[in-house]
Enzyme design. Structure first.
Site: not given
Ligand code: ADP
Ligand code: MG
Length: 166
Positions: A26, A28, A93
């Protein structure tokens, strides 16, 4: 009229809850209630719509020779309260319904929120949570397939070219 809601900003780091490991990363976005006053009053829950992304120059999927171009994808998102901030700050998110080969932190993201899927829920198991999110993705995909919600139909929604770039 309530929809569409719009918000935009740079993708920031989330809470590191490992959404990516669950196959549901997700992105953010910072929530600023001065820019998006409606954010404090809409119900917490899952929404769907479109996310337009301007990927950083370094991203492998950045369209070549298109410095300012935004690419539009369907998305599902959650808007909720982050208990960490004592229930005063909303979190937003976005799960983009597209397979990316690399992260896109810092990318500029514009959201067009078109509809509400369901309220926030508490889960007894991770499996139940993932199952619901996968169903949310299904609902979003199917909703956005409908004629009135095709990107072309929603573009220029406000009649003055706003949204034309996504
Ligand atoms: P965080 O806790 O930093 O938000 P996440 O595990 O939720 O980490 O991963 C989010 C990150 O993954 C996003 O900021 C983006 O850079 C990357 N990402 C890759 N593919 C996607 C996708 N399909 N949708 C949203 N984010 C994605
Ligand atoms: Mg996230």
């Amino acid at each position: 009229k309530p929809y569409p809601y719009k918000m935009e900003g740079k993708v920031i780091s989330g809470f590191g809850r490992g959404s990516k490991e669950l196959g549901i990363p997700t992105a953010n976005l910072p929530v600023d209630s001065d820019i998006t006053p409606w954010i404090s009053s809409i119900p917490s829950g899952v929404y769907f719509g479109y996310a337009s992304l301007s990927l950083p120059e370094s991203h492998p999927q950045k369209p070549s020779g298109a410095a300012h171009s935004f690419t539009t994808f369907p998305m599902v998102m959650s808007i909720g309260y982050n208990p960490f901030y004592k229930n005063t700050v909303r979190s937003a998110e976005v799960h983009v319904l597209h397979k990316f080969s690399a992260d896109f932190y810092d990318a500029h993201m514009r959201l067009l929120i078109l509809g509400f899927i369901r309220e926030e829920k508490d889960y007894k198991s991770l499996e139940a949570l993932i199952e619901d999110i996968e169903f949310d993705c299904e609902v979003a995909r199917n909703s956005l397939k409908r004629e009135a919600w095709r990107p072309e139909a929603v573009k220029g929604e406000d009649g003055n070219g706003n949204g034309a770039e996504w």
